[in-house]
Design an enzyme around this catalytic site. Structure first.
Site, PDB file in Angstrom:
ATOM      1  N   SER A   9       0.183   8.540  -0.353  1.00 40.20           N
ATOM      2  CA  SER A   9      -0.243   8.562  -1.675  1.00 40.20           C
ATOM      3  C   SER A   9      -1.407   8.295  -2.247  1.00 40.20           C
ATOM      4  CB  SER A   9       0.778   7.014  -1.952  1.00 40.20           C
ATOM      5  OG  SER A   9       0.511   6.889  -3.565  1.00 40.20           O
ATOM      6  N   HIS A  34       1.693  12.710  -2.087  1.00 40.70           N
ATOM      7  CA  HIS A  34       2.487  11.791  -3.005  1.00 40.70           C
ATOM      8  C   HIS A  34       1.769  11.343  -4.197  1.00 40.70           C
ATOM      9  CE1 HIS A  34       6.070   9.393  -3.739  1.00 40.70           C
ATOM     10  NE2 HIS A  34       5.267   8.528  -4.138  1.00 40.70           N
ATOM     11  N   ASP A  36       1.768   9.346  -7.646  1.00 44.99           N
ATOM     12  CA  ASP A  36       2.524   8.275  -8.433  1.00 44.99           C
ATOM     13  C   ASP A  36       1.995   8.318  -9.685  1.00 44.99           C
ATOM     14  OD1 ASP A  36       4.048   6.902  -6.402  1.00 44.99           O
ATOM     15  OD2 ASP A  36       2.339   6.326  -5.199  1.00 44.99           O
ATOM     16  N   MET A  38       2.599   6.467 -13.174  1.00 46.35           N
ATOM     17  CA  MET A  38       3.231   5.284 -13.985  1.00 46.35           C
ATOM     18  C   MET A  38       2.736   5.089 -15.369  1.00 46.35           C
ATOM     19  SD  MET A  38       2.190   2.553 -10.872  1.00 46.35           S
ATOM     20  CE  MET A  38       2.600   2.866  -9.270  1.00 46.35           C
ATOM     21  N   HIS A  67       5.964  11.663  -8.064  1.00 45.07           N
ATOM     22  CA  HIS A  67       7.122  10.585  -8.325  1.00 45.07           C
ATOM     23  C   HIS A  67       6.873   9.868  -9.506  1.00 45.07           C
ATOM     24  CE1 HIS A  67       8.203   6.198  -6.689  1.00 45.07           C
ATOM     25  NE2 HIS A  67       9.055   6.865  -7.671  1.00 45.07           N
ATOM     26  N   MET A  69       7.464   7.373 -12.345  1.00 43.69           N
ATOM     27  CA  MET A  69       7.734   6.118 -12.642  1.00 43.69           C
ATOM     28  C   MET A  69       7.807   5.837 -14.058  1.00 43.69           C
ATOM     29  SD  MET A  69       6.410   4.364  -9.222  1.00 43.69           S
ATOM     30  CE  MET A  69       5.248   5.505  -8.975  1.00 43.69           C
ATOM     31  N   MET A 138      13.001   3.680  -2.648  1.00 48.74           N
ATOM     32  CA  MET A 138      11.861   2.592  -2.855  1.00 48.74           C
ATOM     33  C   MET A 138      11.953   1.371  -1.794  1.00 48.74           C
ATOM     34  SD  MET A 138      10.014   3.983  -5.013  1.00 48.74           S
ATOM     35  CE  MET A 138       8.660   2.434  -4.914  1.00 48.74           C
ATOM     36  N   ASP A 172       9.391   4.711   0.295  1.00 46.94           N
ATOM     37  CA  ASP A 172       8.261   4.602  -0.373  1.00 46.94           C
ATOM     38  C   ASP A 172       7.957   3.181  -0.770  1.00 46.94           C
ATOM     39  OD1 ASP A 172       5.931   4.948  -2.109  1.00 46.94           O
ATOM     40  OD2 ASP A 172       7.126   5.942  -3.484  1.00 46.94           O
TER      41      ASP A 172
HETATM   42  C1  DX5 Z   1       4.870   2.415  -5.567  1.00 47.42           C
HETATM   43  C2  DX5 Z   1       4.495   3.604  -5.412  1.00 47.42           C
HETATM   44  C3  DX5 Z   1       4.174   4.111  -3.871  1.00 47.42           C
HETATM   45  C4  DX5 Z   1       2.833   3.483  -3.406  1.00 47.42           C
HETATM   46  C5  DX5 Z   1       2.839   3.275  -1.916  1.00 47.42           C
HETATM   47  O1  DX5 Z   1       5.315   2.169  -6.989  1.00 47.42           O
HETATM   48  O2  DX5 Z   1       5.622   4.742  -5.907  1.00 47.42           O
HETATM   49  O3  DX5 Z   1       4.036   5.632  -3.615  1.00 47.42           O
HETATM   50  O4  DX5 Z   1       1.687   4.000  -3.944  1.00 47.42           O
HETATM   51  O5  DX5 Z   1       1.811   2.492  -1.577  1.00 47.42           O
HETATM   52  P1  DX5 Z   1       1.637   1.753  -0.320  1.00 47.42           P
HETATM   53  O6  DX5 Z   1       1.947   2.533   0.872  1.00 47.42           O
HETATM   54  O7  DX5 Z   1       0.574   0.821  -0.249  1.00 47.42           O
HETATM   55  O8  DX5 Z   1       2.924   0.530  -0.614  1.00 47.42           O
HETATM   56 ZN    ZN Z   2       5.601   6.659  -4.893  1.00 49.57          ZN
END
Ligand code: DX5
Ligand code: ZN
Length: 214
Positions: A9, A34, A36, A38, A67, A69, A138, A172
């Protein structure tokens, strides 16, 4: 067990040196990157959006696993596809018309994934499993990297694997070399790893160790 796909990620990377971090992943044994996204509404944190995704795509030689969110993800699917997403996952909890949203992702030519928060049972996916490439289970509450792995996820992997032999199961949050063998044994295929990779002195070596866990 087949060799797992490893998706580091980029959220845990050094954003001031993003090109260098992407190049490190290009050189490594990682399979996907990956990404992320947000929005500060679906989750209580803001990460980055389209321009950063585009910038990563410019340098990446590996597929971007985006991903989302965010609330109303259907409004941004086409923009993220244009920004370089190979796979796009949306949250079941953010999609009142999940079936339609999945069809939109597929029409864009992206692999469709549905992400499930820790409180959502895998049974909620029964009627869409035939429509998607993968489920993002998750294993932390979404919003932040570096959180503690929720152990119950291993049981959810088993339940989901019993529902479908072919669906790809991505895990994840909080994944490390200690819990990864249990997840793979239960039927997981794709491991997202953020802080465990990027906080290591030799991230490429850690990725190699995950790849050796077959
Ligand atoms: C959390 C994210 C994950 C996160 C994983 O909201 O969706 O993808 O970046 O990171 P680690 O491995 O540090 O939990
Ligand atoms: Zn993620």
């Amino acid at each position: 067990m087949p060799t797992p796909l490893i998706a580091p990620s980029i959220l845990a990377a050094d954003f001031a040196n993003l090109q260098r971090e992407v190049e490190l992943l290009n050189r490594s044994a990682a399979d996907w990157i990956h990404v992320d996204v947000m929005d500060g509404r679906f989750v209580p944190n803001i990460s980055f959006g389209l321009p950063v995704c585009e910038a990563i795509h410019q340098h990446a030689t590996k597929p971007l696993d985006v991903h989302l969110m965010i609330v109303e993800p259907e409004r941004y699917l086409s923009a993220f596809a244009k920004a370089g997403a190979s796979t796009l996952s949306v949250h079941l909890e953010a999609c009142p018309n999940l079936h339609r949203t999945i069809q939109q992702i597929r029409e864009l030519g992206c692999g469709a994934g549905v992400a499930l928060n820790p409180h959502s049972p895998v049974s909620l996916l029964a009627d869409v499993l035939g429509e998607i490439q993968f489920v993002n289970l998750m294993s932390v509450n979404p919003g932040f990297g570096g959180q503690k792995f929720i152990e119950h996820t291993v049981e959810k992997v088993r339940q989901l694997r019993a529902m479908s032999e072919t669906i790809q199961i991505e895990i994840d949050g909080g994944v490390n070399l200690d819990n990864a063998p249990r997840l793979l044994e239960a039927g997981a295929d794709i491991l997202v790893v953020g802080s465990f990779v990027f906080s290591a002195t030799e991230p490429e070596e850690v990725i190699r160790q995950f790849k050796a866990l077959s």
